[in-house]
Design a protein around this motif. Sequence first.
Motif, PDB file in Angstrom:
ATOM      1  N   LYS A 129      61.987  30.331 -39.951  1.00 44.01           N
ATOM      2  CA  LYS A 129      61.447  31.406 -39.468  1.00 44.01           C
ATOM      3  C   LYS A 129      60.789  31.152 -38.004  1.00 44.01           C
ATOM      4  O   LYS A 129      61.268  32.183 -37.091  1.00 44.01           O
ATOM      5  N   ILE A 169      61.684  33.128 -34.301  1.00 44.33           N
ATOM      6  CA  ILE A 169      60.622  33.562 -33.312  1.00 44.33           C
ATOM      7  C   ILE A 169      60.685  32.986 -31.991  1.00 44.33           C
ATOM      8  O   ILE A 169      60.470  33.524 -30.870  1.00 44.33           O
ATOM      9  N   GLN A 221      63.613  34.124 -29.786  1.00 46.38           N
ATOM     10  CA  GLN A 221      63.301  35.280 -29.101  1.00 46.38           C
ATOM     11  C   GLN A 221      62.683  34.995 -27.936  1.00 46.38           C
ATOM     12  O   GLN A 221      62.752  35.684 -26.796  1.00 46.38           O
ATOM     13  N   MET A 229      63.445  35.729 -24.006  1.00 46.35           N
ATOM     14  CA  MET A 229      62.710  36.693 -23.392  1.00 46.35           C
ATOM     15  C   MET A 229      62.403  36.294 -21.768  1.00 46.35           C
ATOM     16  O   MET A 229      62.451  36.842 -20.924  1.00 46.35           O
ATOM     17  N   ASP A 279      64.923  36.686 -19.043  1.00 44.30           N
ATOM     18  CA  ASP A 279      65.069  37.835 -18.282  1.00 44.30           C
ATOM     19  C   ASP A 279      64.001  37.561 -16.902  1.00 44.30           C
ATOM     20  O   ASP A 279      64.161  38.588 -16.372  1.00 44.30           O
ATOM     21  N   ASP A 285      70.208  40.792 -12.140  1.00 42.91           N
ATOM     22  CA  ASP A 285      70.065  42.205 -11.715  1.00 42.91           C
ATOM     23  C   ASP A 285      68.648  42.428 -11.136  1.00 42.91           C
ATOM     24  O   ASP A 285      67.844  42.846 -11.948  1.00 42.91           O
ATOM     25  N   ILE A 286      68.316  41.883  -9.819  1.00 46.13           N
ATOM     26  CA  ILE A 286      67.115  42.170  -9.319  1.00 46.13           C
ATOM     27  C   ILE A 286      67.239  42.874  -7.965  1.00 46.13           C
ATOM     28  O   ILE A 286      68.394  42.993  -7.587  1.00 46.13           O
ATOM     29  N   VAL A 287      66.058  43.204  -7.409  1.00 45.90           N
ATOM     30  CA  VAL A 287      66.010  44.093  -6.073  1.00 45.90           C
ATOM     31  C   VAL A 287      65.882  42.984  -4.818  1.00 45.90           C
ATOM     32  O   VAL A 287      66.501  43.123  -3.869  1.00 45.90           O
ATOM     33  N   ARG A 288      64.792  42.294  -5.001  1.00 47.06           N
ATOM     34  CA  ARG A 288      64.634  41.436  -4.031  1.00 47.06           C
ATOM     35  C   ARG A 288      65.065  40.001  -4.233  1.00 47.06           C
ATOM     36  O   ARG A 288      64.526  39.127  -5.302  1.00 47.06           O
ATOM     37  N   THR A 319      54.540  37.109  -1.435  1.00 48.30           N
ATOM     38  CA  THR A 319      54.964  36.417  -2.720  1.00 48.30           C
ATOM     39  C   THR A 319      55.110  35.023  -2.352  1.00 48.30           C
ATOM     40  O   THR A 319      55.272  34.030  -3.414  1.00 48.30           O
ATOM     41  N   ASP A 322      59.974  35.835  -2.204  1.00 53.88           N
ATOM     42  CA  ASP A 322      60.848  36.825  -2.136  1.00 53.88           C
ATOM     43  C   ASP A 322      61.233  36.958  -0.777  1.00 53.88           C
ATOM     44  O   ASP A 322      60.395  36.904   0.027  1.00 53.88           O
ATOM     45  N   ASP A 379      64.602  38.462   2.462  1.00 54.53           N
ATOM     46  CA  ASP A 379      65.994  38.947   2.448  1.00 54.53           C
ATOM     47  C   ASP A 379      66.648  37.838   3.426  1.00 54.53           C
ATOM     48  O   ASP A 379      67.932  38.151   3.704  1.00 54.53           O
ATOM     49  N   MET A 425      59.004  46.220  -5.934  1.00 54.84           N
ATOM     50  CA  MET A 425      59.270  45.377  -6.825  1.00 54.84           C
ATOM     51  C   MET A 425      58.525  45.576  -8.283  1.00 54.84           C
ATOM     52  O   MET A 425      59.072  45.198  -9.082  1.00 54.84           O
ATOM     53  N   ASP A 469      60.712  46.942 -10.978  1.00 56.13           N
ATOM     54  CA  ASP A 469      61.608  46.123 -11.776  1.00 56.13           C
ATOM     55  C   ASP A 469      61.038  45.665 -12.935  1.00 56.13           C
ATOM     56  O   ASP A 469      61.864  45.021 -13.800  1.00 56.13           O
ATOM     57  N   ASP A 525      67.767  47.330 -17.730  1.00 54.75           N
ATOM     58  CA  ASP A 525      68.564  46.244 -18.151  1.00 54.75           C
ATOM     59  C   ASP A 525      67.641  45.059 -18.663  1.00 54.75           C
ATOM     60  O   ASP A 525      67.615  44.168 -17.904  1.00 54.75           O
ATOM     61  N   VAL A 583      66.755  42.842 -22.537  1.00 53.37           N
ATOM     62  CA  VAL A 583      67.226  42.167 -23.832  1.00 53.37           C
ATOM     63  C   VAL A 583      66.458  43.103 -25.114  1.00 53.37           C
ATOM     64  O   VAL A 583      66.910  43.434 -25.983  1.00 53.37           O
ATOM     65  N   ARG A 584      64.976  42.732 -24.893  1.00 57.61           N
ATOM     66  CA  ARG A 584      64.209  43.105 -25.999  1.00 57.61           C
ATOM     67  C   ARG A 584      63.766  44.632 -25.831  1.00 57.61           C
ATOM     68  O   ARG A 584      63.041  45.030 -24.776  1.00 57.61           O
ATOM     69  N   TYR A 614      53.413  42.654 -38.767  1.00 58.17           N
ATOM     70  CA  TYR A 614      54.066  41.201 -38.163  1.00 58.17           C
ATOM     71  C   TYR A 614      54.960  40.790 -39.109  1.00 58.17           C
ATOM     72  O   TYR A 614      56.020  40.426 -38.822  1.00 58.17           O
ATOM     73  N   ASP A 639      54.692  39.111 -31.298  1.00 51.30           N
ATOM     74  CA  ASP A 639      53.421  38.510 -30.637  1.00 51.30           C
ATOM     75  C   ASP A 639      53.211  39.120 -29.407  1.00 51.30           C
ATOM     76  O   ASP A 639      52.016  38.851 -28.776  1.00 51.30           O
ATOM     77  N   ASP A 655      56.968  44.569 -28.038  1.00 50.17           N
ATOM     78  CA  ASP A 655      58.452  44.378 -28.136  1.00 50.17           C
ATOM     79  C   ASP A 655      58.894  44.520 -29.463  1.00 50.17           C
ATOM     80  O   ASP A 655      58.273  44.027 -30.434  1.00 50.17           O
TER      81      ASP A 655
END
Lengths: 432, 432
Positions: free
Chosen positions: A134, A138, A141, A145, A148, A255-258, A311, A330, A332, B145, B148, B255, B257-258, B303, B310, B330
């Motif tokens: 189990k 968990i 996942q 996460m 991302d 897939d981000i902006v900055r 940042t 961050d 450019d 920012m 996102d 975009d 995943v969860r 849960y 979590d 999530d």
Amino acid sequence: MDREVYQKFNQSIYREQLSNGLKVQLLPMEGYHKTYAILTADFGSIDNHFIPYHQKEAITVPDGVAHFLEHKMFEKKDHDAFDLFGKLGADSNAFTSFTQTSYLFSTTSNLHENLDVLLDFVQDPYFTSETVKKEQGIIGQEIQMYEDDPSWRLYLGILGNLYPKDPMRIDIAGTVESISHITPEILMDSYRTFYQPTNMNLFLVGRLDPEETMSWIKQNQEQKIFAPAETPQRLFSLNDPTAHDVIPFRSLTMDIVRPKVMVGLRGTKQFDDGKERLHYKLAIDLLLDVLFDDTSDNYLRLYNNETLDDTFSYNFEMQRGFHFAYFSSDTDQMERFADEVIDILESADQQIEAARTRFEGIKKAELGRLIGLLDSPEAIANRYAGDLFAGASLMDEIATLETITIDDLYQVAKEFITPQGISVYQVVPQHQ
Amino acid sequence: MDREVYQKFNQSIYREQLSNGLKVQLLPMEGYHKTYAILTADFGSIDNHFIPYHQKEAITVPDGVAHFLEHKMFEKKDHDAFDLFGKLGADSNAFTSFTQTSYLFSTTSNLHENLDVLLDFVQDPYFTSETVKKEQGIIGQEIQMYEDDPSWRLYLGILGNLYPKDPMRIDIAGTVESISHITPEILMDSYRTFYQPTNMNLFLVGRLDPEETMSWIKQNQEQKIFAPAETPQRLFSLNDPTAHDVIPFRSLTMDIVRPKVMVGLRGTKQFDDGKERLHYKLAIDLLLDVLFDDTSDNYLRLYNNETLDDTFSYNFEMQRGFHFAYFSSDTDQMERFADEVIDILESADQQIEAARTRFEGIKKAELGRLIGLLDSPEAIANRYAGDLFAGASLMDEIATLETITIDDLYQVAKEFITPQGISVYQVVPQHQ
């Protein structure tokens, strides 16, 4: 029970190593309402290659075992340790790093009962195939996460550059693949090897009576039977201590902006003892402030010409067996950022000289910051790095910091900053 | 100078309203090394419609003005206030919420000099077209920012559902479009209206001598000339106080995943005074724990059948003029999560009854948590909500919490939970 008095801060630490080997430290804080307790095993994600307790052959365990074990410790046959803390009014938590696993709670009531819960659940392993399975779901996942999160990918990316063949390049939680190989037997081997009382320490800070609390802890420990102590046989060593294996550059698209960029710097110095290591760490902290803090000419110049933004951050991490620094923003202008940071590092000598008038101010500010942490039981306990720094507490850190001169900065800069230790990692937006 | 003694906690708060109207509160903490100071203007992102100081016609300012003003206050003609704090060994920061703007520092040295810096930079506006233009770029990037960040989008999404015609639906920082309309004149109108000493309060906690510090503050204020006080004329009121305008459901694709889902609950009760409001807030905090904390049957059931994980969290927010709760996780079962949470809320009466035996434990745990915050100067000062709760400090909160019974929970559940106040927002992965 030993007592070390820190006159200047009006504080004392009480220390004792119990007969089973557990090291206990108590720091009572007058006028506080809360007590914070943290129990640490000297076992982290890099300890994946060792001779298990009472065996002869070394094994390599799957990446992520220490973190997986941390998760599984809370679960028992008919209850969950979290719930016991909750019922006793305490908040509990745990975390795993490259080199340690810690279990903690904070409470304003039932201190001793909560201490029993902490010691009992960490000293009573219970693993079944079903619960392991189990947990694989968990934690899997959780790992996905994090994938991302571009900031996390940036950090893991630079670690992969700095330590391309060492376990630090892998997420502390492991990979979905690696944790799928974890079994109750592997958890038990790891537990028996690294969760021996001799390989653990308990730190309590805040509202407590040292005599009463120490005798309560002893009573808890004396009721239990422990297997004979055996020093853990770790087989970790850096693949290339000279850092010539550092990968100078890699880049990842997300897939981000900055755009995000991080410069890493891996150190190669070895240390004979923890006091020397602490001195080195604190000197490097000051060095980085001299070079990069937000009052430095470097920062202001790079901020004003938009090479970096709010940042921007930098940090120095020192753990058992390795140390490194990183600098990120961050921006450019990813290439320019990296070039500028590397230029600053490589001209550290001139930079230190030019900062001669700022040095005392920077040191005072850092001292002020550490002294401020004395008001936080959590900070005092979490900052304690055990054997790594020869058992130094926050109060010892402050005393060591006071001795550091600008000449020490030249010395650590020379030792720390080498061309082969430098690397760059980028996270680049898809549509650029 | 008034002194309020909290015997039980061995603490005192010293209070005085200065002749210029500034409210000052000092809470000395014996044995602490750090002092924390926070200066708050009663002005936040929802205050976008008001009659400016000494004028007759109401204006509507662009979304994000309060936050923009916060950023601009640090910058002066020939220096930046951040640097002054840095040189004096203090850490400084600022933040803006829906209803307040706060400027703060913490320090272990030069308390009084840092206090001068704080009061001086917040009481000395300096805006030019050029610096406003530059800030539009910086804040614009910050806003992008956040866009996102799926968790932030989820939170803003539910606010848009709960308050579809009110300013809370807009990011506190505004939008790239809205801040492009900010001018030095708009900043100055906002400043003159809301940064009057009568509309501000200063809270200091930690290492300090109340007599000396109060007289230092007075000396600082007496050297300055302030325009005559004038109560700010805000024209904010909820478009629909009955909450019938709540949008029951919206969904956003990103975009990720969860999948993420949030249930929101908007309250409609109005309050005659701050004490009543504080009692209500603390009762709702307990109610939500009874229904959803991690020892509740609800939590364990959801849960275990993987309706939540979590990442589950819930919170109750109460500010000037409005209040709401939210519940999020999530989850791969977004609809089921929403249905279950709504079912639990709508059957609160039975749920409270069933939790009769847990209630005292939950209350004790919450009391313990608040008592633990007494060790944190930051928490004491940040938690202070001024007039909203009739000037109640953390110690008053604890005293109020102690009086709450399980019967109060039935009462606040009836008042708070109404079908028209409930809403759901989802953030859905693209590839699902």
